[in-house]
Design a protein around this motif. Structure first.
Motif, PDB file in Angstrom:
ATOM      1  N   ARG A 117     -20.519  43.601   8.569  1.00  0.00           N
ATOM      2  CA  ARG A 117     -20.871  43.288   7.181  1.00  0.00           C
ATOM      3  C   ARG A 117     -21.659  41.992   7.118  1.00  0.00           C
ATOM      4  NH1 ARG A 117     -16.511  42.746   2.267  1.00  0.00           N
ATOM      5  NH2 ARG A 117     -15.952  40.787   3.299  1.00  0.00           N
ATOM      6  N   LEU A 118     -22.837  42.087   6.559  1.00  0.00           N
ATOM      7  CA  LEU A 118     -23.672  40.908   6.313  1.00  0.00           C
ATOM      8  C   LEU A 118     -23.446  40.450   4.876  1.00  0.00           C
ATOM      9  CD1 LEU A 118     -25.043  42.135   8.846  1.00  0.00           C
ATOM     10  CD2 LEU A 118     -27.227  41.336   7.925  1.00  0.00           C
ATOM     11  N   ILE A 119     -23.092  39.191   4.708  1.00  0.00           N
ATOM     12  CA  ILE A 119     -22.915  38.616   3.372  1.00  0.00           C
ATOM     13  C   ILE A 119     -24.228  37.984   2.957  1.00  0.00           C
ATOM     14  CG2 ILE A 119     -21.621  36.968   1.976  1.00  0.00           C
ATOM     15  CD1 ILE A 119     -19.306  37.267   3.896  1.00  0.00           C
ATOM     16  N   MET A 120     -24.853  38.564   1.958  1.00  0.00           N
ATOM     17  CA  MET A 120     -26.169  38.122   1.483  1.00  0.00           C
ATOM     18  C   MET A 120     -26.008  37.339   0.187  1.00  0.00           C
ATOM     19  SD  MET A 120     -27.859  39.694   3.880  1.00  0.00           S
ATOM     20  CE  MET A 120     -29.561  39.553   3.343  1.00  0.00           C
ATOM     21  N   MET A 121     -26.550  36.112   0.155  1.00  0.00           N
ATOM     22  CA  MET A 121     -26.469  35.261  -1.027  1.00  0.00           C
ATOM     23  C   MET A 121     -27.851  35.087  -1.631  1.00  0.00           C
ATOM     24  SD  MET A 121     -23.243  34.645  -1.229  1.00  0.00           S
ATOM     25  CE  MET A 121     -23.279  33.409  -2.525  1.00  0.00           C
ATOM     26  N   LEU A 122     -27.884  35.060  -2.948  1.00  0.00           N
ATOM     27  CA  LEU A 122     -29.142  34.875  -3.672  1.00  0.00           C
ATOM     28  C   LEU A 122     -29.610  33.432  -3.527  1.00  0.00           C
ATOM     29  CD1 LEU A 122     -31.004  36.536  -5.594  1.00  0.00           C
ATOM     30  CD2 LEU A 122     -29.770  35.478  -7.499  1.00  0.00           C
TER      31      LEU A 122
ATOM     32  N   GLN B 297     -34.770  36.753  -3.858  1.00  0.00           N
ATOM     33  CA  GLN B 297     -34.632  36.785  -2.411  1.00  0.00           C
ATOM     34  C   GLN B 297     -33.211  36.408  -2.001  1.00  0.00           C
ATOM     35  OE1 GLN B 297     -37.593  34.202  -0.768  1.00  0.00           O
ATOM     36  NE2 GLN B 297     -39.299  35.573  -1.287  1.00  0.00           N
ATOM     37  N   TYR B 298     -32.783  37.000  -0.899  1.00  0.00           N
ATOM     38  CA  TYR B 298     -31.440  36.762  -0.384  1.00  0.00           C
ATOM     39  C   TYR B 298     -31.521  36.197   1.035  1.00  0.00           C
ATOM     40  CZ  TYR B 298     -29.443  39.509  -4.221  1.00  0.00           C
ATOM     41  OH  TYR B 298     -29.061  39.963  -5.460  1.00  0.00           O
ATOM     42  N   TYR B 299     -30.488  35.465   1.395  1.00  0.00           N
ATOM     43  CA  TYR B 299     -30.386  34.977   2.763  1.00  0.00           C
ATOM     44  C   TYR B 299     -29.005  35.365   3.321  1.00  0.00           C
ATOM     45  CZ  TYR B 299     -27.416  31.166   1.018  1.00  0.00           C
ATOM     46  OH  TYR B 299     -26.416  30.449   0.431  1.00  0.00           O
ATOM     47  N   VAL B 300     -28.903  35.452   4.649  1.00  0.00           N
ATOM     48  CA  VAL B 300     -27.653  35.840   5.296  1.00  0.00           C
ATOM     49  C   VAL B 300     -26.742  34.616   5.394  1.00  0.00           C
ATOM     50  CG1 VAL B 300     -26.578  36.816   7.344  1.00  0.00           C
ATOM     51  CG2 VAL B 300     -28.816  37.649   6.598  1.00  0.00           C
ATOM     52  N   LYS B 301     -25.647  34.662   4.654  1.00  0.00           N
ATOM     53  CA  LYS B 301     -24.703  33.551   4.674  1.00  0.00           C
ATOM     54  C   LYS B 301     -23.730  33.667   5.836  1.00  0.00           C
ATOM     55  CE  LYS B 301     -21.109  31.231   1.986  1.00  0.00           C
ATOM     56  NZ  LYS B 301     -20.299  31.237   0.735  1.00  0.00           N
ATOM     57  N   ASP B 302     -23.291  34.884   6.129  1.00  0.00           N
ATOM     58  CA  ASP B 302     -22.289  35.065   7.183  1.00  0.00           C
ATOM     59  C   ASP B 302     -22.314  36.515   7.653  1.00  0.00           C
ATOM     60  OD1 ASP B 302     -20.309  34.483   8.958  1.00  0.00           O
ATOM     61  OD2 ASP B 302     -18.728  34.160   7.472  1.00  0.00           O
ATOM     62  N   VAL B 303     -21.770  36.732   8.843  1.00  0.00           N
ATOM     63  CA  VAL B 303     -21.635  38.082   9.409  1.00  0.00           C
ATOM     64  C   VAL B 303     -20.180  38.280   9.795  1.00  0.00           C
ATOM     65  CG1 VAL B 303     -22.361  39.699  11.204  1.00  0.00           C
ATOM     66  CG2 VAL B 303     -24.002  38.043  10.283  1.00  0.00           C
ATOM     67  N   GLU B 304     -19.588  39.342   9.307  1.00  0.00           N
ATOM     68  CA  GLU B 304     -18.190  39.658   9.590  1.00  0.00           C
ATOM     69  C   GLU B 304     -18.106  41.012  10.291  1.00  0.00           C
ATOM     70  OE1 GLU B 304     -15.954  37.503   5.841  1.00  0.00           O
ATOM     71  OE2 GLU B 304     -16.759  39.527   5.544  1.00  0.00           O
ATOM     72  N   ARG B 305     -16.967  41.248  10.923  1.00  0.00           N
ATOM     73  CA  ARG B 305     -16.794  42.516  11.627  1.00  0.00           C
ATOM     74  C   ARG B 305     -15.339  42.951  11.593  1.00  0.00           C
ATOM     75  NH1 ARG B 305     -15.259  43.986  16.650  1.00  0.00           N
ATOM     76  NH2 ARG B 305     -15.114  41.812  17.306  1.00  0.00           N
ATOM     77  N   LYS B 306     -15.150  44.261  11.409  1.00  0.00           N
ATOM     78  CA  LYS B 306     -13.861  44.912  11.570  1.00  0.00           C
ATOM     79  C   LYS B 306     -14.096  46.150  12.424  1.00  0.00           C
ATOM     80  CE  LYS B 306     -11.268  43.568   7.404  1.00  0.00           C
ATOM     81  NZ  LYS B 306     -10.551  44.095   6.212  1.00  0.00           N
ATOM     82  N   GLY B 307     -13.760  46.054  13.692  1.00  0.00           N
ATOM     83  CA  GLY B 307     -13.999  47.173  14.585  1.00  0.00           C
ATOM     84  C   GLY B 307     -15.479  47.472  14.710  1.00  0.00           C
ATOM     85  N   LYS B 308     -15.870  48.724  14.438  1.00  0.00           N
ATOM     86  CA  LYS B 308     -17.264  49.143  14.524  1.00  0.00           C
ATOM     87  C   LYS B 308     -18.028  48.923  13.221  1.00  0.00           C
ATOM     88  CE  LYS B 308     -16.560  52.732  18.018  1.00  0.00           C
ATOM     89  NZ  LYS B 308     -16.741  54.174  18.344  1.00  0.00           N
ATOM     90  N   LEU B 309     -17.415  48.294  12.268  1.00  0.00           N
ATOM     91  CA  LEU B 309     -18.029  48.068  10.966  1.00  0.00           C
ATOM     92  C   LEU B 309     -18.454  46.612  10.830  1.00  0.00           C
ATOM     93  CD1 LEU B 309     -18.737  49.528   8.346  1.00  0.00           C
ATOM     94  CD2 LEU B 309     -16.486  48.908   7.461  1.00  0.00           C
TER      95      LEU B 309
END
Length: 315
Positions: free
Chosen positions: A15-20, A1-13
């Motif tokens: 990125r969810l950083i998922m950690m085990l 299982q993974y959990y969301v560590k952080d959310v980043e953004r560059k413009g319209k993109l």
């Protein structure tokens, strides 16, 4: 299982950083009985918003002009619903220019790495200094997500140039002009994020730029005429009386000037006839070379004067 560590953004993109999770079994070696590779300790989930992509929750559905009045959840054209306990999040995209990917080596991952710093990132102020003295027009640079900063779209670039009183095709910006752009960009983005349903200040040119095909002459809040031109490959709203494109030369401190001079010199040398090349070289010799050549000349022997007088002279 993974959990969301952080959310980043560059413009319209996004990125969810998922950690085990620590409780997930992952010995670091493949299971020989099932031939299943161990789970990677970290994964990325990418969301590209495209032109009409939006993320909605049951409590809030962002409005779209093409789907005005429809705030049901999940909204039309939903392609993905993420559930975490009782929380639901939907990704919808009517025009299908967006994308979702969990591949860490996919095209969205490559795009993330090539995108410039986001315009809201604290480091964007330093990145915007790249506009100083650049030969390309300011709007073209702002729309290029890989050039200076990411996250500046067409209407934001128009609003920014209008509030800073800079023509979108203006090149070779000064340090003071870039400082002005930094101030207005930060202000526009923060107000735009807090506003809902395009409820922007009335004095913004944003409210006039959508009336390009109107038969009546568009004017800004102060009564100045609004015109539409092509800039950076896009339709652009400007106020000519306030935004003037000033013709400027390349700054002398630009390192590229040396390359231009060398190229021109080479081209001119090639065009000189062979008979005159020696003459050109002779004229362009330095003073040190002339002195060296002078010293290296062979000494002329003194003229010999006969000691015997001529008979004709004695007579």
């Amino acid at each position: 299982q993974y959990y969301v560590k952080d959310v980043e953004r560059k413009g319209k993109l996004l990125r969810l950083i998922m950690m085990l999770t620590a409780t997930t079994s992952n010995s670091g070696e493949a299971d020989k009985s099932t031939c299943i590779d161990p789970l990677p300790p970290m994964k990325y989930v990418y969301f590209h918003m495209g032109m009409t992509g939006r993320i909605s929750t049951p409590d809030y559905v962002p409005s779209l002009e093409s789907l005005s009045g429809n705030d049901t959840f999940p909204p039309p054209h939903t392609h993905l619903i993420i559930k975490v306990g009782k929380v639901k999040v939907a990704f919808s995209d009517p025009r299908r220019f967006g994308a979702v990917s969990i591949d860490s080596n996919g095209p969205l991952d490559s795009q993330w790495n090539t995108f410039a710093t986001d315009a809201l990132d604290p480091d964007s102020s330093l990145a915007l200094d790249g506009l100083i003295g650049h030969r390309k027009g300011v709007k073209a640079l702002l729309l290029d997500q890989r050039a200076i900063v990411s996250g500046v779209g067409n209407w934001i670039a128009d609003e920014l140039c209008y509030q800073a009183r800079i023509h979108p095709d203006q090149a070779y910006l000064t340090n003071d002009e870039v400082k002005l752009l930094k101030f207005h960009l930060d202000n526009i983005l923060k107000i735009g994020i807090d506003a809902k349903d395009n409820d922007f200040p009335k004095d913004w040119i944003f409210h006039r730029r959508w009336s390009k095909n109107s038969k009546t002459q568009m004017k800004d809040r102060d009564g100045n005429t609004v015109l539409f031109i092509q800039s950076g490959g896009r339709s652009s709203a400007i106020v000519p009386s306030l935004q003037k494109n000033q013709k400027r030369k390349k700054p002398e401190s630009d390192n590229s000037n040396d390359d231009v001079k060398n190229t021109n010199t080479t081209a001119i040398t090639k065009s000189i006839p062979k008979k005159e090349k020696a003459l050109v070289k002779k004229r362009t010799r330095t003073s040190s070379e002339k002195q060296q050549n002078k010293n290296s000349k062979k000494e002329v022997p003194p003229l010999r004067i006969p000691t015997r007088r001529s008979k004709r002279l004695t007579k």
